[in-house]
Scaffold this motif. Structure first.
Motif, short mmCIF file in Angstrom:
data_model
loop_
_atom_site.label_atom_id
_atom_site.label_comp_id
_atom_site.label_asym_id
_atom_site.label_seq_id
_atom_site.Cartn_x
_atom_site.Cartn_y
_atom_site.Cartn_z
N GLY A 174 0.83 -1.21 0.00
CA GLY A 174 0.00 0.00 0.00
C GLY A 174 0.85 1.24 0.00
O GLY A 174 2.08 1.17 0.10
N MET A 175 0.19 2.37 -0.14
CA MET A 175 0.94 3.64 -0.10
C MET A 175 0.04 4.74 0.45
O MET A 175 -1.20 4.64 0.37
N PRO A 176 0.68 5.78 1.01
CA PRO A 176 -0.12 6.89 1.51
C PRO A 176 -0.63 7.76 0.37
O PRO A 176 0.04 7.90 -0.66
N VAL A 177 -1.83 8.29 0.56
CA VAL A 177 -2.35 9.32 -0.34
C VAL A 177 -1.97 10.63 0.32
O VAL A 177 -2.23 10.81 1.52
N VAL A 178 -1.33 11.52 -0.41
CA VAL A 178 -0.81 12.72 0.23
C VAL A 178 -1.30 14.01 -0.41
O VAL A 178 -1.82 14.00 -1.53
N GLY A 184 5.49 20.04 4.15
CA GLY A 184 5.87 18.78 3.51
C GLY A 184 4.63 18.03 3.09
O GLY A 184 3.59 18.65 2.84
N LEU A 185 4.72 16.70 3.06
CA LEU A 185 3.57 15.91 2.61
C LEU A 185 2.68 15.53 3.79
O LEU A 185 3.13 14.94 4.76
N GLU A 186 1.40 15.88 3.65
CA GLU A 186 0.44 15.50 4.68
C GLU A 186 -0.30 14.25 4.20
O GLU A 186 -0.69 14.17 3.03
N VAL A 187 -0.46 13.25 5.10
CA VAL A 187 -1.13 12.01 4.71
C VAL A 187 -2.64 12.19 4.82
O VAL A 187 -3.16 12.48 5.90
#
Ligand code: ADP
Length: 209
Positions: A174-178, A184-187
């Motif tokens: 799986g992977m985070p949707v950001v 930076g990147l917020e999940v």
């Protein structure tokens, strides 16, 4: 999708005579317009025919496989993503195991104090850390997780098919949707093999329109 005999006839009539009104198709089939309505609705919704107001129906010329491709290209992460489960980098391996069980997920996303994505932690990362009788509450996840910039992520507007390819290529579950922020990147979500499987089943059962 399986078309019935009447739907096939409607396609043939429209191919030869389009643009043609529903009335005219009904006449050619010796049926009433009302009887044809469900068939016309199915054929337009599935993309075989297009309906232009005041003009009539015409054949789009698309094959079944083109129509399927059209549908796949409309399936985006936003419609299939799950809620993300995140842990702070200060959490221990023991905490992470508890969270995985409680939240019933296979991958945790790790964030810093500002909530910015810094890593991912899988079941096997935790199993590896558990080998050799170590005190799991003394192991910080920050030393066993995979970390940025090596984290594969996606955006909610990405296509499911592109994310599925990444999951296979990178051999991850799986992977985070950001979302990009100043820090930076917020999940904002989680897209896993299970979500892709659900999308596949919906596609096969024709629930996606
Ligand atoms: P498991 O290890 O439980 O089979 P995965 O196949 O998802 O689960 O994980 C394999 C490895 O990839 C682990 O070391 C994990 O930290 C890492 N990983 C998991 N998700 C990602 C991601 N989205 N981006 C980069 N690495 C990841």
């Amino acid at each position: 999708m399986e078309l019935n005999e009447r739907q096939k006839k409607i396609i043939e009539i429209t191919k030869e005579n389009g643009p043609i009104t529903g009335e005219q198709i009904a006449e050619k089939l010796n049926l009433t317009r009302a009887t044809l309505r469900p068939d016309l609705a199915i054929l337009t919704m599935s993309g075989f025919l297009e309906a232009r107001p005041r003009v009539g129906y015409f054949y789009t010329g698309k094959t079944q496989s083109q129509l399927l491709t059209d549908k796949v290209k409309k399936m985006t992460v936003k419609s299939y993503q799950s809620i993300p489960v995140v842990v702070e980098e200060s959490a221990s391996a023991y905490d992470a195991i508890c969270t995985m069980f409680l939240e019933d997920v296979g991958t945790l996303f790790v964030v810093n104090k500002d909530g910015v994505l810094i890593g991912a932690l899988s079941r096997k990362d935790l199993l590896r850390a558990s080998l050799g009788n170590q005190d799991l509450s003394a192991i910080p996840i920050s030393v066993i997780m995979s970390r940025m910039p090596n984290i594969t992520y996606c955006h909610s507007h990405d296509l499911i098919i592109d994310v599925a390819k990444l999951l296979i290529e990178r051999q991850i579950d799986g992977m985070p949707v950001v979302k990009e922020t100043d820090k930076g990147l917020e999940v904002t979500g989680r897209l896993t093999k299970t979500n892709v499987t659900r999308a596949f089943v919906e596609l096969a059962e024709g629930q996606f329109d």
